[in-house]
Design a protein around this motif. Structure first.
Motif, PDB file in Angstrom:
ATOM      1  N   ASN A  75       8.651   4.118   8.012  1.00  0.00           N
ATOM      2  CA  ASN A  75       9.035   3.170   7.488  1.00  0.00           C
ATOM      3  C   ASN A  75      10.286   3.221   6.413  1.00  0.00           C
TER       4      ASN A  75
ATOM      5  N   PRO B 253       0.847  -1.477  -0.113  1.00  0.00           N
ATOM      6  CA  PRO B 253      -0.203  -0.110  -0.096  1.00  0.00           C
ATOM      7  C   PRO B 253       1.254   1.492   0.167  1.00  0.00           C
ATOM      8  N   PHE B 254       0.434   2.168  -1.383  1.00  0.00           N
ATOM      9  CA  PHE B 254       1.130   3.551  -0.729  1.00  0.00           C
ATOM     10  C   PHE B 254       1.998   3.955   0.714  1.00  0.00           C
ATOM     11  N   ALA B 255       0.320   3.865   1.449  1.00  0.00           N
ATOM     12  CA  ALA B 255       1.216   4.353   2.804  1.00  0.00           C
ATOM     13  C   ALA B 255       1.071   3.508   3.710  1.00  0.00           C
ATOM     14  N   SER B 256       2.210   1.928   3.426  1.00  0.00           N
ATOM     15  CA  SER B 256       2.351   1.308   4.234  1.00  0.00           C
ATOM     16  C   SER B 256       3.312   2.158   5.682  1.00  0.00           C
ATOM     17  N   CYS B 257       2.698   1.269   6.570  1.00  0.00           N
ATOM     18  CA  CYS B 257       3.628   2.102   8.293  1.00  0.00           C
ATOM     19  C   CYS B 257       5.062   0.833   8.043  1.00  0.00           C
ATOM     20  N   HIS B 258       4.660  -0.730   7.664  1.00  0.00           N
ATOM     21  CA  HIS B 258       6.116  -1.021   7.643  1.00  0.00           C
ATOM     22  C   HIS B 258       6.519  -2.137   6.937  1.00  0.00           C
TER      23      HIS B 258
ATOM     24  N   TYR C  93       4.137   6.086  12.462  1.00  0.00           N
ATOM     25  CA  TYR C  93       5.312   4.965  12.175  1.00  0.00           C
ATOM     26  C   TYR C  93       6.106   5.879  11.598  1.00  0.00           C
TER      27      TYR C  93
ATOM     28  N   PHE D 116       7.946  -3.579   3.862  1.00  0.00           N
ATOM     29  CA  PHE D 116       7.714  -5.329   2.926  1.00  0.00           C
ATOM     30  C   PHE D 116       5.978  -5.316   3.356  1.00  0.00           C
ATOM     31  N   GLU D 117       5.144  -4.006   3.874  1.00  0.00           N
ATOM     32  CA  GLU D 117       3.809  -4.510   4.654  1.00  0.00           C
ATOM     33  C   GLU D 117       3.238  -4.963   2.830  1.00  0.00           C
TER      34      GLU D 117
ATOM     35  N   ALA E  12      11.591   1.557   4.101  1.00  0.00           N
ATOM     36  CA  ALA E  12      11.435   0.803   2.706  1.00  0.00           C
ATOM     37  C   ALA E  12      10.241   1.365   1.528  1.00  0.00           C
ATOM     38  N   PRO E  13       9.976   2.200   0.929  1.00  0.00           N
ATOM     39  CA  PRO E  13       8.952   2.806  -0.100  1.00  0.00           C
ATOM     40  C   PRO E  13       8.207   2.048  -0.593  1.00  0.00           C
ATOM     41  N   PRO E  14       7.055   1.477  -0.954  1.00  0.00           N
ATOM     42  CA  PRO E  14       6.253   0.523  -1.255  1.00  0.00           C
ATOM     43  C   PRO E  14       5.974   0.360  -2.665  1.00  0.00           C
TER      44      PRO E  14
END
Lengths: 346, 346
Positions: B326, B223-228, B324, B230-231, B328-330
Motif C-alpha cells: 500500500n 484502518p492502520f493496516a489498510s491493504c489498499h 499487498y 484510501f481504503e 498510501a500510509p493510512p
C-alpha cells in the motif's frame, strides 16, 4: 523505511510505504510504463543498476560488465530493505514489523525486445537457474520467513518496465494465501499420509478435461475451481516441497513446459498481460533446526507455479469478500489451449 | 446454469459460468461501458427491466410504473438463478453446488446523471431502506447462507452500466474473506467477552490519526493496516451484528456519514472509481433455529462497510499470495480526507 502491518480482523499482512509529502493525486494514476532514455536492464547499461548479485556468463567476464545471459540485481526502488535487524512490535491490537527484506530483479535476457516466451528452452533454463541460486542464497538469512518469486508481464499485470524480468521478494512473514495452502497440505498429510497437491493433480489428469499438457514430468492444467479466466497451475508430477532442490535437468524440463505454456497463451489470447507466482515451501524456521537440516526434510508441501493472465479486472467486492466469478469454464480454457495453433504465436 | 466450485487447496469458492460456444477472445476484453439506446434504469423505461421486487414511491402509484425514488429489480443477466433446489455434490476432492442464488439491482435514483454522492441524505436513506428491505426478505430463504450488498462506481470498479446502482447477491455459501472475519470475531469474543471490531474501532478513535470523521454514531477511518490506498471502514459505534435491524433514524445517520465520505473522496481524488461492501452477519443457519430467532440473537459480529477506491491495479502476485503493498500510509489518507475542501466536490 516501509512497515509491515498485521490486521487481526482480515488476518493479513500489508506493506505500508512511509514516504512523506506525497499529494493525494499521486495515488490517482494507474501504473504507467516508465520511459527511460536508456533501459537500465539492457546489455551495455550495467553501470546504471546496483551491483549484480548473480549472473549467467557462459563466456566468463567480470561482474557488472557485458557478456551475461541472465543478471540478478537489487531493485533500485525496493519495497523492503536488506539492511538492519527485525523490529517486531505490537501496536494495540495490530502488529508491526519494520520493512526488512530483500527485493531483487532477475533480468531474463540482455535483449530489450525479447519476452520470456521468445527465449529458447536453454535460455529459460538459465533464468530458472538464477531463481534457484538466489533462493538458495537468501534462505540462509534467518530474518526471512518466505521467499516470493514472481513475474509480471505487461503493464496491466504490473510490469512498468517493459524489458523482460522477474522479481524476488524476501519477507519476514508468510503471506496469508501461502499460509493457507501450507496448513491445508499439512493437515491433509497428517490425516492421510498423502499429499493434497499430488492427489488434486492425479484427479485432474484422470479427468483430463482441464489438462493443457502433460509430458510425464510436469503437468499444466486449468484447475477445476479456477478463480480467474485462463488461470493455470504448473505442477511437477514428482512430489517435492522445494524448487531449490531441482537439478539442471529438471530445470530444463520445466523450462520446456513453461515456454510451451506461454506460447499457447500467446497464440490463444494475443500476448496477454499475466503474472506467475512460484509457490514453494518456506525456508526452515530458524528455531526449528539448523539451516542445512532443511535440505533433507521430508515435507508435506508440493511446490508449483500459478499463472494468471489479466483478462478482467476483479471488482472490489471480489477482493473484499474472496468471492470470485469466473466467466471462463476451465474445461473450455484447456481445450482452447490444447488446440492452440502455435505457428501464430509469433 | 452456473456452478459454484470449492478449491480445497486455496480454501475458496468460485462461481464458474457455464456458457457454451464462447471464443477465447471473449475473455480478452476489459470490461466496457454498455451503451444502450435507452437506459433501462431510467424513469419511464420500467418496462425494459424484469418486474420490480421493491420500490420507494412516496406519492404512491402502481408497481413498474413511474413515480419511484428507488427501485429494486432482479438482474436481467444474473450470475446465480433463483429457481430450483440446491444440489450439492462432491467431485473427487472438489465440491460443487449448482448456481442457485439471487442477483438483484438496487437502482438508487430515477435520474441517469446523479451519482450516489449527489443524492440528498433523505434520498440515500431511501437507498439504505431498500438494502434493508431486500435483506430482510431474502434471509427468509433457507437456501442462502450469505447476502452480499455492494456497490461498484465507475468502469474501473466494475460498473459497466453508468446509471447509479448497487447490487445484492444471495449465495449458498459464506465467502472466504467473510468467513475469516466471522470466525476471528467469534474466537475473540469467546476469549474476552468483547467484540474485536468494537476494540479496533476504539483503538483507531483513541489514536485519532486514521480517523476521517466521527459523529458519535458512525466513525469513518483509514484502518492502520489498510491493504489498499484510501481504503476506508465505516463502523457504527454501537455494537450490532445486523444491518437489517437498523431503524429509519439509524439509516438516516448512516446516510449522512456515507454522503460526507463520498464527497470527501470526490474532492480529494476527483471522482474515483470505488467499491463498497456491506459486511453483515450471515442469516441464521436453518439447522440452528427458526428464522425469527435470528432477530433477537446476541451475536459476536459487528456489521460495517468497507470502501475501496480503485487507484492502483493489484498485480497478480498480490492476488496470488494475499501480500499487498500500500503506497498510501493510512495516516496521510485520513489527513487528506479530513482536510478536504468539500466546496470543490461538485
Amino acid at each position: 523505511m516501509s512497515e509491515l502491518r498485521w490486521d487481526p480482523l482480515k488476518m493479513s499482512w500489508v506493506v505500508i510505504a512511509n514516504e512523506r509529502g506525497r499529494r493525494p493525486r499521486d495515488f490517482i494514476l494507474e501504473r504507467e510504463t516508465v520511459h527511460l532514455a536508456a533501459c537500465p536492464f539492457c546489455a551495455g547499461n550495467e553501470a546504471k543498476t546496483p551491483s549484480e548479485l548473480f549472473a549467467v556468463r557462459p563466456g566468463g567476464g567480470a561482474a557488472n560488465g557485458p557478456g551475461w545471459k541472465v543478471r540478478v540485481i537489487p531493485n533500485k526502488y525496493p519495497i523492503l530493505r536488506i539492511e538492519g535487524q527485525l523490529d517486531k512490535k505490537g501496536v494495540g491490537h495490530y502488529d508491526t514489523i519494520n520493512g526488512i527484506g530483500a527485493h531483487e530483479v532477475i533480468i531474463e535476457t540482455p535483449d530489450h525486445d525479447r519476452h520470456l516466451a521468445d527465449l529458447s528452452v536453454a535460455e529459460i533454463t538459465d533464468v530458472l537457474r538464477a531463481y534457484r541460486a538466489r533462493m538458495l542464497d537468501l534462505r540462509r538469512d534467518g530474518r526471512f520467513r518466505y521467499l516470493l518469486i514472481f513475474k509480471n508481464h505487461g503493464l496491466e499485470a504490473g510490469a512498468n518496465v517493459p524489458h523482460s524480468h522477474s522479481q524476488l521478494i524476501a519477507v519476514p512473514i508468510t503471506p496469508t494465501v501461502v499460509a493457507t495452502k501450507l496448513s491445508v497440505c499439512r493437515e491433509y498429510y497428517e490425516r492421510k499420509e498423502r499429499c493434497l497437491i499430488c492427489d488434486l493433480t492425479d484427479q485432474e489428469v484422470a479427468d483430463g478435461r482441464g489438462v493443457v499438457r502433460d509430458d510425464g514430468d510436469f503437468v499444466v492444467f486449468a484447475p477445476f475451481a479456477s478463480c480467474h479466466p485462463f488461470e493455470l497451475r504448473i505442477v511437477p508430477r514428482r512430489h517435492g516441497h522445494d524448487f531449490g532442490l531441482l537439478d539442471d535437468g529438471a530445470l530444463a524440463l520445466l523450462a520446456e513446459t513453461l515456454k510451451d505454456t506461454l506460447m499457447r497463451l500467446r497464440a490463444v489470447l494475443r500476448d496477454p498481460a499475466y503474472n506467475f507466482v512460484l509457490h514453494n515451501a518456506p525456508p526452515m524456521h530458524p528455531r526449528l533446526g539448523k539451516p542445512d537440516y532443511w535440505s533433507s526434510l521430508p515435507y508435506d508441501y508440493h511446490w508449483h507455479i500459478e499463472l494468471v493472465p489479466h483478462l478482467i479486472r476483479p471488482a472490489g467486492f471480489e477482493r473484499g469478500t474472496g468471492f470470485y466469478m469466473n466467466p471462463a469454464p476451465p474445461e473450455a480454457v484447456a481445450r482452447f489451449l490444447r488446440e492452440a495453433d502455435l505457428s501464430v504465436s509469433r
